[in-house]
Design an enzyme around this catalytic site. Structure first.
Site, PDB file in Angstrom:
ATOM      1  CG  ASP A 249      -1.859  -1.211   1.217  1.00  0.00           C
ATOM      2  OD1 ASP A 249      -2.203  -1.697   0.126  1.00  0.00           O
ATOM      3  OD2 ASP A 249      -2.203  -1.688   2.321  1.00  0.00           O
TER       4      ASP A 249
ATOM      5  CE  LYS B 161       0.888   9.872  -7.851  1.00  0.00           C
ATOM      6  NZ  LYS B 161       0.660  11.186  -7.352  1.00  0.00           N
TER       7      LYS B 161
ATOM      8  CG  ASN C  52      -2.781 -10.941  -1.951  1.00  0.00           C
ATOM      9  OD1 ASN C  52      -2.735 -10.789  -3.176  1.00  0.00           O
ATOM     10  ND2 ASN C  52      -1.787 -11.500  -1.282  1.00  0.00           N
TER      11      ASN C  52
ATOM     12  N   GLY D 187      -4.464  -4.542  -3.707  1.00  0.00           N
ATOM     13  CA  GLY D 187      -5.436  -3.521  -4.090  1.00  0.00           C
ATOM     14  C   GLY D 187      -4.639  -2.312  -4.512  1.00  0.00           C
ATOM     15  CG  HIS D 188      -1.831  -2.483  -6.924  1.00  0.00           C
ATOM     16  ND1 HIS D 188      -0.875  -3.069  -7.714  1.00  0.00           N
ATOM     17  CD2 HIS D 188      -1.623  -2.979  -5.674  1.00  0.00           C
ATOM     18  CE1 HIS D 188      -0.134  -3.888  -6.984  1.00  0.00           C
ATOM     19  NE2 HIS D 188      -0.577  -3.856  -5.745  1.00  0.00           N
TER      20      HIS D 188
ATOM     21  CB  THR E 297      -6.699 -10.324   2.046  1.00  0.00           C
ATOM     22  OG1 THR E 297      -6.191 -11.400   1.257  1.00  0.00           O
ATOM     23  CG2 THR E 297      -5.607  -9.273   2.228  1.00  0.00           C
TER      24      THR E 297
ATOM     25  CB  THR F 127      -7.009  -0.858  -1.733  1.00  0.00           C
ATOM     26  OG1 THR F 127      -6.192   0.243  -1.352  1.00  0.00           O
ATOM     27  CG2 THR F 127      -7.627  -0.572  -3.087  1.00  0.00           C
TER      28      THR F 127
HETATM   29  P1  GDP Z   1      -0.647   0.091  -3.556  1.00  0.00           P
HETATM   30  O1  GDP Z   1      -1.232  -1.174  -3.032  1.00  0.00           O
HETATM   31  O2  GDP Z   1       0.813   0.202  -3.271  1.00  0.00           O
HETATM   32  O3  GDP Z   1      -0.962   0.318  -5.018  1.00  0.00           O
HETATM   33  O4  GDP Z   1      -1.337   1.271  -2.749  1.00  0.00           O
HETATM   34  P2  GDP Z   1      -2.917   1.433  -2.442  1.00  0.00           P
HETATM   35  O5  GDP Z   1      -3.581   1.900  -3.669  1.00  0.00           O
HETATM   36  O6  GDP Z   1      -3.459   0.228  -1.765  1.00  0.00           O
HETATM   37  O7  GDP Z   1      -2.874   2.547  -1.332  1.00  0.00           O
HETATM   38  C1  GDP Z   1      -2.333   3.816  -1.557  1.00  0.00           C
HETATM   39  C2  GDP Z   1      -3.449   4.847  -1.299  1.00  0.00           C
HETATM   40  O8  GDP Z   1      -2.877   6.138  -1.230  1.00  0.00           O
HETATM   41  C3  GDP Z   1      -4.445   4.915  -2.423  1.00  0.00           C
HETATM   42  O9  GDP Z   1      -5.680   5.309  -1.887  1.00  0.00           O
HETATM   43  C4  GDP Z   1      -3.881   5.989  -3.326  1.00  0.00           C
HETATM   44  O10 GDP Z   1      -4.881   6.626  -4.111  1.00  0.00           O
HETATM   45  C5  GDP Z   1      -3.323   6.948  -2.299  1.00  0.00           C
HETATM   46  N1  GDP Z   1      -2.137   7.712  -2.716  1.00  0.00           N
HETATM   47  C6  GDP Z   1      -1.108   7.341  -3.524  1.00  0.00           C
HETATM   48  N2  GDP Z   1      -0.158   8.305  -3.540  1.00  0.00           N
HETATM   49  C7  GDP Z   1      -0.601   9.289  -2.738  1.00  0.00           C
HETATM   50  C8  GDP Z   1      -0.043  10.545  -2.312  1.00  0.00           C
HETATM   51  O11 GDP Z   1       1.050  10.935  -2.670  1.00  0.00           O
HETATM   52  N3  GDP Z   1      -0.792  11.287  -1.435  1.00  0.00           N
HETATM   53  C9  GDP Z   1      -2.014  10.873  -0.986  1.00  0.00           C
HETATM   54  N4  GDP Z   1      -2.670  11.659  -0.129  1.00  0.00           N
HETATM   55  N5  GDP Z   1      -2.559   9.706  -1.359  1.00  0.00           N
HETATM   56  C10 GDP Z   1      -1.852   8.923  -2.219  1.00  0.00           C
HETATM   57  P1  IMO Z   2      -0.844  -4.390  -2.089  1.00  0.00           P
HETATM   58  O1  IMO Z   2      -0.358  -5.018  -3.350  1.00  0.00           O
HETATM   59  C1  IMO Z   2      -1.020  -4.605   2.285  1.00  0.00           C
HETATM   60  C2  IMO Z   2      -1.203  -8.611   4.057  1.00  0.00           C
HETATM   61  C3  IMO Z   2      -2.471  -8.997   4.787  1.00  0.00           C
HETATM   62  C4  IMO Z   2      -1.898  -9.919   5.838  1.00  0.00           C
HETATM   63  C5  IMO Z   2      -0.792 -10.642   5.103  1.00  0.00           C
HETATM   64  C6  IMO Z   2      -1.185 -12.010   4.571  1.00  0.00           C
HETATM   65  O2  IMO Z   2      -2.137  -3.673  -2.205  1.00  0.00           O
HETATM   66  O3  IMO Z   2       0.233  -3.572  -1.443  1.00  0.00           O
HETATM   67  P2  IMO Z   2      -2.700 -12.778   2.521  1.00  0.00           P
HETATM   68  O4  IMO Z   2      -4.149 -12.551   2.227  1.00  0.00           O
HETATM   69  O5  IMO Z   2      -1.786 -12.268   1.469  1.00  0.00           O
HETATM   70  O6  IMO Z   2      -2.419 -14.205   2.890  1.00  0.00           O
HETATM   71  O7  IMO Z   2      -2.421 -11.924   3.860  1.00  0.00           O
HETATM   72  O8  IMO Z   2      -0.431  -9.804   4.017  1.00  0.00           O
HETATM   73  N1  IMO Z   2      -1.380  -8.156   2.668  1.00  0.00           N
HETATM   74  C7  IMO Z   2      -1.279  -6.875   2.266  1.00  0.00           C
HETATM   75  N2  IMO Z   2      -1.092  -5.746   2.988  1.00  0.00           N
HETATM   76  N3  IMO Z   2      -1.090  -4.540   0.931  1.00  0.00           N
HETATM   77  C8  IMO Z   2      -1.253  -5.656   0.208  1.00  0.00           C
HETATM   78  O9  IMO Z   2      -1.188  -5.659  -1.138  1.00  0.00           O
HETATM   79  C9  IMO Z   2      -1.400  -6.902   0.871  1.00  0.00           C
HETATM   80  N4  IMO Z   2      -1.597  -8.169   0.452  1.00  0.00           N
HETATM   81  C10 IMO Z   2      -1.568  -8.925   1.562  1.00  0.00           C
HETATM   82  O10 IMO Z   2      -3.110  -7.876   5.335  1.00  0.00           O
HETATM   83  O11 IMO Z   2      -1.302  -9.162   6.866  1.00  0.00           O
HETATM   84 MG    MG Z   3      -2.804  -1.779  -1.808  1.00  0.00          MG
END
Ligand code: GDP
Ligand code: IMO
Ligand code: MG
Length: 443
Positions: free
Chosen positions: A32, A37, A57, A59-60, A147, A318
């Protein structure tokens, strides 16, 4: 590593997007970090965008013109013309993919077999994997906080050679033969874990899966061959990691990890591309740290400051919507991540979230049993006992989300970035100050 093979430069919002032949992007922390992004930002420069591990699992999030796309399986370059691939090292829930593609189509983004390829060897997440994940988690006295998407149990079956692959799903007769073989094993396993084994005889989901197999049959691809051929022709490939370094099944904070390898080397192994072809490895780094699920987080803020960062950063999962645990920037964990991934550059995200916090604390080391550590201990139990040693930085005032260049940043933000960059020891290339594609500038 062969580096610096930069062969195209393009400007977007004053950003110089230098693409190299083969770039790997991974999360530096616990997921996360904003991988979605940054992949979207860079995608216009690449011909192929590829997922290499994990499943739904992940969420991008991609935000363009205020519209939010939450992607679980589709590579985050979907809004551009690049071909998208899902590699054989991923675990794929076809129901999730179908839903995701339907939602994208409703929004006007059609993802057909010309756009997306799925490797024939990709392991399929079956309903019994999801069931087993739920049962496994309830049976654990010390939870992982998965997840509950069946990820771990799908990978168990891959390693045990009891998986259903994409090619099996696409062929009804083969799928039924495979299920005949697997049903007694899975039914016994579900029963032994206190679940209802009748799920194994339920024709409803089997028929749904047969339909999904038909739908995705035209998408079947040979991902390794496609990538290697593309690279031979001078095309550019971007590998999009899921999760983050410290969730890596081998090097992460076991047992509180996911079930795949999330570090850069995993891209080569899982995609079938030799390490000699890698040009750049970009780490996505949040300006603080978050974690969803259980496991050590030495700088965790269990107080009002943690709540403040969670609210300001929208730190809710996410995929599951769970509140993310938030903490101060943790340098020892990032140093380990740099070592595990061999980063050549960093994209620093979510700087805007820290506005108005005085002081900003940066954990530069740990103390464990009276000893100062600059690098995390290898044992997870020891990491859980580490006490952070902090350095204070003054912070800044004001909203950063409209800022588009380094020199427009307040002094305190420049100080924070410069200090982090020098501590991390890898050049910061992009700075992100908001979820939108345009809310990014070069360091
Ligand atoms: P990922 O799993 O690494 O792709 O990240 P996620 O999408 O799960 O979580 C990142 C969250 O932060 C999302 O809601 C993005 O829209 C948001 N985000 C990404 N970059 C920025 C930033 O620079 N500032 C803020 N405020 N939000 C951001
Ligand atoms: P992205 O790609 C954050 C975490 C779960 C749990 C552990 C094991 O969006 O960054 P799983 O369902 O994979 O067996 O869960 O890993 N986890 C994540 N945490 N971002 C993720 O993906 C994750 N995918 C799994 O919360 O702690
Ligand atoms: Mg994510």
């Amino acid at each position: 590593m062969f580096m610096g093979n930069t062969n195209k430069i393009l400007l977007f919002n004053n950003l110089i997007l230098c693409s190299t032949m083969f770039t790997i992007i991974t999360g530096t922390q616990f997921g996360d970090e904003g991988k979605g992004k940054i992949v979207d930002l860079m995608a216009r420069e690449y011909d192929l965008i590829v997922r290499f591990q994990g499943g739904d699992n992940a969420g991008h999030t991609v935000v363009v013109n205020g519209k939010k796309y939450k992607l679980h399986l589709t590579p985050s370059g979907v809004l551009f013309d690049a071909r998208l691939l899902i590699g054989p090292g991923t675990v794929l829930n076809p129901q999730t993919l179908a839903r995701e593609l339907d939602t994208l189509a409703d929004d006007g983004t059609v993802v057909d077999e010309k756009k997306l390829g799925i490797d024939a060897k990709t392991s399929i997440i079956m309903p019994y994997h999801v069931e087993l994940d739920g049962l496994g988690e309830s049976a654990r006295s010390v939870k992982i906080g998965t997840t509950k998407r069946g990820i771990g149990y799908a990978y168990i079956d891959k390693v045990a050679r009891d998986e259903v692959q994409m090619a099996d799903l696409a062929d009804e007769e083969r799928l039924r033969r495979r299920l005949e073989e697997l049903t007694p094993i899975k039914a016994a396993q579900i029963q032994s874990m206190g679940g209802d084994p009748s799920i194994m005889e339920d024709e409803t989901w089997i028929r749904t899966y047969i339909e999904l197999g038909r739908r995705f049959a035209p998408f079947i691809a040979d991902v390794s061959h496609e990538i290697n051929t593309a690279l031979d022709k001078g095309k550019k490939v971007l590998a999009e990691g899921a999760q983050g370094a410290h969730l890596d099944v081998i090097h992460g904070t076991q047992k509180f990890v996911t079930s795949s390898s999330c570090i850069a080397g995993s891209a080569c192994a899982n995609l079938g591309v030799g390490p000699t072809r890698v040009d750049e490895v970009m780490g996505i780094l949040k300006a603080y740290i978050t974690r969803v699920g259980e496991g050590p987080l030495p700088t965790e803020l269990k107080d009002k400051m943690g709540d403040r960062i969670r609210e300001a950063g929208g730190e809710f999962g996410t995929t599951t919507g769970r509140p993310r645990r938030c903490g101060w920037f943790d340098l020892p964990l990032v140093k380990k991540s740099v070592a595990l991934n061999g980063y050549t550059q960093i994209a620093l995200t979510k700087l805007d979230v820290l506005s108005g916090i005085h002081p900003l604390k940066v954990c530069t080391a740990y103390e464990l049993d009276g000893v100062r550590l600059d690098y995390p201990p290898e044992s997870t139990a020891d990491l859980a006992r580490c006490v952070p040693v902090f350095e204070d930085l003054s912070g800044w005032e004001g909203d950063l989300t409209g800022i588009r260049s380094m020199d427009a940043l307040p002094d305190g933000a420049i100080e924070y970035l410069s200090r982090l960059e020098s501590l991390v020891g890898v050049p910061f290339k992009y700075i992100s100050v908001g979820p939108g594609r345009e809310q990014t500038f070069m360091k």
